[in-house]
Write a protein that holds these residues in place. Structure first.
Motif, PDB file in Angstrom:
ATOM      1  N   ALA A  81      63.166  50.765  58.239  1.00  0.00           N
ATOM      2  CA  ALA A  81      64.459  50.171  58.581  1.00  0.00           C
ATOM      3  C   ALA A  81      64.693  50.167  60.088  1.00  0.00           C
ATOM      4  O   ALA A  81      65.178  49.182  60.653  1.00  0.00           O
ATOM      5  N   PHE A  82      64.345  51.242  60.745  1.00  0.00           N
ATOM      6  CA  PHE A  82      64.526  51.331  62.190  1.00  0.00           C
ATOM      7  C   PHE A  82      63.662  50.297  62.896  1.00  0.00           C
ATOM      8  O   PHE A  82      64.134  49.587  63.792  1.00  0.00           O
ATOM      9  N   GLY A  83      62.397  50.194  62.498  1.00  0.00           N
ATOM     10  CA  GLY A  83      61.495  49.220  63.119  1.00  0.00           C
ATOM     11  C   GLY A  83      61.947  47.793  62.887  1.00  0.00           C
ATOM     12  O   GLY A  83      61.923  46.958  63.800  1.00  0.00           O
ATOM     13  N   THR A  84      62.397  47.504  61.670  1.00  0.00           N
ATOM     14  CA  THR A  84      62.888  46.166  61.343  1.00  0.00           C
ATOM     15  C   THR A  84      64.148  45.843  62.148  1.00  0.00           C
ATOM     16  O   THR A  84      64.271  44.741  62.699  1.00  0.00           O
ATOM     17  N   GLY A  85      65.068  46.781  62.223  1.00  0.00           N
ATOM     18  CA  GLY A  85      66.297  46.574  62.985  1.00  0.00           C
ATOM     19  C   GLY A  85      66.026  46.388  64.462  1.00  0.00           C
ATOM     20  O   GLY A  85      66.644  45.533  65.117  1.00  0.00           O
ATOM     21  N   ASP A  86      65.107  47.158  64.996  1.00  0.00           N
ATOM     22  CA  ASP A  86      64.752  47.053  66.403  1.00  0.00           C
ATOM     23  C   ASP A  86      64.169  45.672  66.700  1.00  0.00           C
ATOM     24  O   ASP A  86      64.553  45.021  67.677  1.00  0.00           O
ATOM     25  N   GLN A  87      63.270  45.218  65.839  1.00  0.00           N
ATOM     26  CA  GLN A  87      62.650  43.906  66.029  1.00  0.00           C
ATOM     27  C   GLN A  87      63.676  42.791  65.855  1.00  0.00           C
ATOM     28  O   GLN A  87      63.699  41.825  66.618  1.00  0.00           O
ATOM     29  N   GLN A  88      64.541  42.922  64.858  1.00  0.00           N
ATOM     30  CA  GLN A  88      65.566  41.910  64.620  1.00  0.00           C
ATOM     31  C   GLN A  88      66.510  41.796  65.813  1.00  0.00           C
ATOM     32  O   GLN A  88      66.882  40.702  66.231  1.00  0.00           O
ATOM     33  N   MET A  89      66.896  42.931  66.376  1.00  0.00           N
ATOM     34  CA  MET A  89      67.782  42.928  67.536  1.00  0.00           C
ATOM     35  C   MET A  89      67.104  42.233  68.720  1.00  0.00           C
ATOM     36  O   MET A  89      67.731  41.431  69.421  1.00  0.00           O
ATOM     37  N   ALA A  90      65.830  42.502  68.929  1.00  0.00           N
ATOM     38  CA  ALA A  90      65.105  41.862  70.022  1.00  0.00           C
ATOM     39  C   ALA A  90      65.001  40.353  69.797  1.00  0.00           C
ATOM     40  O   ALA A  90      65.188  39.564  70.728  1.00  0.00           O
ATOM     41  N   GLN A  93      68.413  38.717  70.406  1.00  0.00           N
ATOM     42  CA  GLN A  93      68.719  38.682  71.833  1.00  0.00           C
ATOM     43  C   GLN A  93      67.940  37.562  72.500  1.00  0.00           C
ATOM     44  O   GLN A  93      68.477  36.831  73.331  1.00  0.00           O
ATOM     45  N   SER A  94      66.678  37.398  72.129  1.00  0.00           N
ATOM     46  CA  SER A  94      65.863  36.324  72.713  1.00  0.00           C
ATOM     47  C   SER A  94      66.425  34.961  72.353  1.00  0.00           C
ATOM     48  O   SER A  94      66.486  34.062  73.198  1.00  0.00           O
ATOM     49  N   GLN A  95      66.844  34.794  71.101  1.00  0.00           N
ATOM     50  CA  GLN A  95      67.422  33.519  70.674  1.00  0.00           C
ATOM     51  C   GLN A  95      68.727  33.239  71.424  1.00  0.00           C
ATOM     52  O   GLN A  95      68.971  32.120  71.864  1.00  0.00           O
ATOM     53  N   ALA A  96      69.565  34.235  71.558  1.00  0.00           N
ATOM     54  CA  ALA A  96      70.840  34.057  72.256  1.00  0.00           C
ATOM     55  C   ALA A  96      70.613  33.741  73.725  1.00  0.00           C
ATOM     56  O   ALA A  96      71.275  32.863  74.287  1.00  0.00           O
ATOM     57  N   ALA A  97      69.686  34.414  74.358  1.00  0.00           N
ATOM     58  CA  ALA A  97      69.408  34.167  75.772  1.00  0.00           C
ATOM     59  C   ALA A  97      68.814  32.784  75.969  1.00  0.00           C
ATOM     60  O   ALA A  97      69.084  32.121  76.978  1.00  0.00           O
ATOM     61  N   GLY A  98      68.044  32.315  75.013  1.00  0.00           N
ATOM     62  CA  GLY A  98      67.430  30.988  75.120  1.00  0.00           C
ATOM     63  C   GLY A  98      68.433  29.859  74.985  1.00  0.00           C
ATOM     64  O   GLY A  98      68.200  28.753  75.468  1.00  0.00           O
ATOM     65  N   SER A  99      69.563  30.109  74.355  1.00  0.00           N
ATOM     66  CA  SER A  99      70.541  29.048  74.144  1.00  0.00           C
ATOM     67  C   SER A  99      71.638  29.013  75.204  1.00  0.00           C
ATOM     68  O   SER A  99      72.498  28.145  75.178  1.00  0.00           O
TER      69      SER A  99
END
Length: 111
Positions: A81-90, A93-99
């Motif tokens: 869960a921690f690894g999945t959440g960490d990756q999802q957050m990254a 963030q990348s999608q938001a920064a790209g838009s």
């Protein structure tokens, strides 16, 4: 209080707990082996209690190992869960920064 957890913290905890699980079961067996010389020394209630202890030692060791196995399973789930959440957050963030259009935030004489 500050809490900082690295990406490998739960993995390390799982490995250490796995080792403890094996050690705990063997410690129960070692306790039984150490008590063997006392087997013929008891009578009455003391002997009955010793016999119960001896008869239940395998069950106790098994239950301890099963309990720690469940803890290990929980640690593994938390790690996933921690690894999945960490990756999802990254990823988010990348999608938001790209838009984001940063050009509109520039200050200059031409604007």
């Amino acid at each position: 209080m500050k809490f900082a957890m690295g990406a490998d913290t739960l993995g390390v905890l799982g490995k250490k707990t796995g080792g403890a699980s094996q050690d705990l079961g063997s410690q129960v067996k070692a306790l039984l082996a150490a008590a063997e010389p006392l087997q013929g020394k008891f009578n009455g209630q003391g002997r009955a209690a010793f016999d119960r202890f001896k008869g239940q030692s395998d069950e106790v060791a098994g239950e301890l190992n099963a309990s720690l196995a469940a803890v290990l399973q929980g640690i593994g789930g938390m790690n996933t869960a921690f690894g999945t959440g960490d990756q999802q957050m990254a990823d988010e963030q990348s999608q938001a920064a790209g838009s984001v259009n940063f050009d509109s935030a520039r200050f200059g004489a031409g604007h």
